[in-house]
Design an enzyme around this catalytic site. Structure first.
Site, PDB file in Angstrom:
ATOM      1  N   GLY A 112      48.938  51.330  45.655  1.00  0.00           N
ATOM      2  CA  GLY A 112      48.569  50.061  45.403  1.00  0.00           C
ATOM      3  C   GLY A 112      50.167  50.019  44.883  1.00  0.00           C
ATOM      4  O   GLY A 112      50.243  50.748  43.064  1.00  0.00           O
ATOM      5  N   GLY A 131      51.203  46.420  43.874  1.00  0.00           N
ATOM      6  CA  GLY A 131      51.553  45.221  43.068  1.00  0.00           C
ATOM      7  C   GLY A 131      51.975  44.912  41.313  1.00  0.00           C
ATOM      8  O   GLY A 131      52.604  45.919  41.232  1.00  0.00           O
ATOM      9  N   VAL A 134      51.071  45.134  39.100  1.00  0.00           N
ATOM     10  CA  VAL A 134      50.458  46.639  38.125  1.00  0.00           C
ATOM     11  C   VAL A 134      50.514  47.886  38.747  1.00  0.00           C
ATOM     12  O   VAL A 134      51.074  48.430  37.530  1.00  0.00           O
ATOM     13  CB  VAL A 134      48.985  46.115  37.662  1.00  0.00           C
ATOM     14  CG1 VAL A 134      48.733  47.249  36.416  1.00  0.00           C
ATOM     15  CG2 VAL A 134      48.071  45.277  36.965  1.00  0.00           C
ATOM     16  N   GLY A 135      50.108  47.751  39.453  1.00  0.00           N
ATOM     17  CA  GLY A 135      50.906  49.511  39.987  1.00  0.00           C
ATOM     18  C   GLY A 135      52.155  49.641  39.557  1.00  0.00           C
ATOM     19  O   GLY A 135      53.358  51.078  39.965  1.00  0.00           O
ATOM     20  N   ARG A 180      50.323  48.493  50.989  1.00  0.00           N
ATOM     21  CA  ARG A 180      49.915  47.961  52.190  1.00  0.00           C
ATOM     22  C   ARG A 180      51.175  47.948  53.481  1.00  0.00           C
ATOM     23  O   ARG A 180      50.899  47.941  54.749  1.00  0.00           O
ATOM     24  CB  ARG A 180      49.387  46.264  52.250  1.00  0.00           C
ATOM     25  CG  ARG A 180      48.137  46.940  51.682  1.00  0.00           C
ATOM     26  CD  ARG A 180      47.584  45.194  51.286  1.00  0.00           C
ATOM     27  NE  ARG A 180      46.037  45.030  50.796  1.00  0.00           N
ATOM     28  CZ  ARG A 180      46.152  45.776  49.554  1.00  0.00           C
ATOM     29  NH1 ARG A 180      46.940  44.649  48.993  1.00  0.00           N
ATOM     30  NH2 ARG A 180      44.740  44.840  49.161  1.00  0.00           N
ATOM     31  N   ILE A 192      43.382  45.286  26.393  1.00  0.00           N
ATOM     32  CA  ILE A 192      42.403  44.909  24.772  1.00  0.00           C
ATOM     33  C   ILE A 192      41.397  46.641  26.351  1.00  0.00           C
ATOM     34  O   ILE A 192      40.497  47.102  26.159  1.00  0.00           O
ATOM     35  CB  ILE A 192      41.768  44.346  24.610  1.00  0.00           C
ATOM     36  CG1 ILE A 192      42.223  43.309  25.379  1.00  0.00           C
ATOM     37  CG2 ILE A 192      40.306  44.228  23.659  1.00  0.00           C
ATOM     38  CD1 ILE A 192      41.147  42.014  25.196  1.00  0.00           C
ATOM     39  N   GLY A 217      51.508  29.678  36.831  1.00  0.00           N
ATOM     40  CA  GLY A 217      51.016  32.055  37.212  1.00  0.00           C
ATOM     41  C   GLY A 217      49.544  31.585  36.753  1.00  0.00           C
ATOM     42  O   GLY A 217      49.759  33.295  37.541  1.00  0.00           O
ATOM     43  N   ASP A 243      34.973  36.911  38.626  1.00  0.00           N
ATOM     44  CA  ASP A 243      35.393  38.084  37.679  1.00  0.00           C
ATOM     45  C   ASP A 243      34.982  38.367  36.914  1.00  0.00           C
ATOM     46  O   ASP A 243      34.709  39.313  36.213  1.00  0.00           O
ATOM     47  CB  ASP A 243      36.611  37.050  37.925  1.00  0.00           C
ATOM     48  CG  ASP A 243      37.717  38.296  36.971  1.00  0.00           C
ATOM     49  OD1 ASP A 243      38.663  38.910  37.692  1.00  0.00           O
ATOM     50  OD2 ASP A 243      37.732  37.688  35.233  1.00  0.00           O
ATOM     51  N   LYS A 285      33.214  41.463  34.725  1.00  0.00           N
ATOM     52  CA  LYS A 285      33.137  42.747  34.029  1.00  0.00           C
ATOM     53  C   LYS A 285      31.832  42.596  33.148  1.00  0.00           C
ATOM     54  O   LYS A 285      31.425  43.811  32.773  1.00  0.00           O
ATOM     55  CB  LYS A 285      34.493  41.133  32.916  1.00  0.00           C
ATOM     56  CG  LYS A 285      35.566  41.259  33.908  1.00  0.00           C
ATOM     57  CD  LYS A 285      36.383  40.672  33.507  1.00  0.00           C
ATOM     58  CE  LYS A 285      38.080  40.482  34.238  1.00  0.00           C
ATOM     59  NZ  LYS A 285      38.582  39.608  33.673  1.00  0.00           N
TER      60      LYS A 285
END
Length: 433
Positions: A16, A18, A20-21, A51, A141, A192, A206, A210
């Site tokens: 990945g 994106g 973060v990656g 991808r 965190i 965003g 989500d 968690k």
């Protein structure tokens, strides 16, 4: 040449690329010397699975890019796989394949961990490798490691947190500006903070994933996503916000994981709730996350910071990368699954909480007495009542004392049947007192 630099590099596969990656790849390059010094050996990005081919990824050599993620994790020379593609499949297959070929895994995949965490733990243990996932909960965190390691000798009784930045931004804007839900969502999307399809955030999925992860770690028992009671924020109105303000409260989407008073079960839930402005979580603004942990010996602990975003989440990934690389270098593994208590997960009806109920009623004598009688029938004590009438109609706001959620729900069901009650305008729990 330093001892770290003289060692053979540890090879890392990144799945990945994106937001973060790509940030993980960038930080691995720009912080290469520091990472090598902290680990005791260099780390080398050996391949990046994407991808779609043909797109330029600044800072990543084209020869490292591949669309064949399975071949990458099966190479046999990969020491650590960083999985950042998300979802259930092919992520689950890729992670288990990495284990089978001797690679430890760092992941940010909350959905997969909430659904299939125990099986992944077992696979990692079977193959003698690590599974680390600090990035799966609350972004930058430090939360997973403190629960798994720093508080391993303590007894955690409750975890109360804001685990989704999008919903916190929306509710914060509604609270501070008087905006309606749709208006606040539009602003979050424009900035965003909200996805084009915000369902996973605003309906609580989500945060529920968690919550399942945190409950499992905190209480040393297995908690799946299906065990978590979930409600979203789409029905919250400006009137709810105004009512909360009159009570000296604000509204937050909370994830609450707690041990029953008798210690024989646990519960996990995600829902909007009013919390007093004096509570530390009430001051968490915009898209930030925060988690409040209550432990027997340590007392009350607060963790706060950015819960998402490329750089903050990449920070959590790299922290895990350092840990698992150290284990690869020196032998041994970090903590695996701790589910020795095998506590059952109780239903939402067992939770003891408070309700704020807003009713539209006929403005005539005897209505309040009828309403109060229904509360008494279900052994629910009323804390405060506020009534305002005009032109034959009235608004009645009732705040209860603590009672089982099942009893409070039964009260609401009975109230809806009263001829004098024209509608239940809103129901919200009151927490954090």
């Amino acid at each position: 040449m330093s001892g770290a630099a003289s060692r053979q590099p540890l090879k890392v596969a990144l799945l990945g690329c994106g937001s973060v990656g790509s940030e993980v790849a960038r930080l691995m390059t720009t912080h290469a010397d520091d990472l090598a010094a902290r680990i005791g050996a260099p780390v080398e990005l050996a391949g990046v699975a994407v991808r779609r081919a043909g797109r330029s990824r600044p800072g990543i050599p084209d020869e490292l890019l591949t669309t064949d993620a399975k071949a990458l994790v099966k190479r046999g020379d990969i020491d650590v796989v960083i999985e950042l593609i998300g979802g259930i499949e092919p992520a689950r297959t890729l992670i288990t394949t990495a284990f089978e070929h001797g690679a430890s895994v760092v992941t940010g995949n909350k959905a997969l961990l909430a659904e299939d965490g125990p099986a992944l733990y077992e696979a990692a243990d079977r193959h003698g490798v690590d599974l680390y996932y600090e990035a799966a909960v609350a972004g930058a965190i430090p939360l997973v490691r403190p629960l798994r390691e720093s508080l391993a000798g303590d007894k955690v009784n409750r975890v109360l947190g804001i685990l989704n930045g999008t919903t916190n931004f929306i509710l914060d804007k509604m609270d501070s500006s008087g905006a309606g839900y749709s208006e606040a969502l539009d602003e979050a999307t424009a900035l965003g903070y909200a996805e084009a399809d915000p369902t996973a955030d605003v309906e609580g999925y989500d945060a529920a994933a968690k919550a399942a992860i945190l409950a499992g770690i905190a209480f040393h028992t297995r908690v799946r996503l299906d065990d978590v009671h979930r409600e979203g924020i789409t029905e919250i109105t400006a009137a709810d916000m105004a009512s909360a303000q009159r009570m000296g409260c604000t509204v937050k989407l909370l994830a609450i994981c707690e041990r029953a008073a008798d210690g024989r079960s646990v519960t996990a839930r995600v829902h909007p709730a009013m919390i007093p402005l004096t509570h530390p979580l009430a001051s968490v603004r915009e898209a930030y996350n925060a988690v409040f942990v209550e432990a027997s010996a340590a007392g009350q602990l607060m963790f706060y910071g950015p819960g998402a975003g490329g750089s903050p989440t990449a920070s959590a990934v790299l922290g895990d990368l350092v840990a698992v690389c150290r284990h690869k270098l020196k032998g041994g593994n970090g903590p695996g699954e701790s589910a020795y208590t095998q506590l059952p997960v109780g239903p939402m009806g067992d939770v003891v909480t408070r309700y704020h109920i807003s009713l539209d009623v006929a403005d005539r004598a005897g209505v309040l007495a009828h309403v109060a009688a229904i509360f008494a029938e279900h052994d629910v004590s009323i804390d405060t009542v506020r009534q305002q009438g005009k032109d034959g109609e009235a608004s009645l706001v009732v705040v209860t004392h603590r009672a089982p959620d099942s009893a409070l729900r039964a009260v609401v069901d009975e109230l809806r049947k009263l001829d004098s009650v024209r509608g239940v305008a809103s129901i919200m729990r009151v927490e954090g007192e």
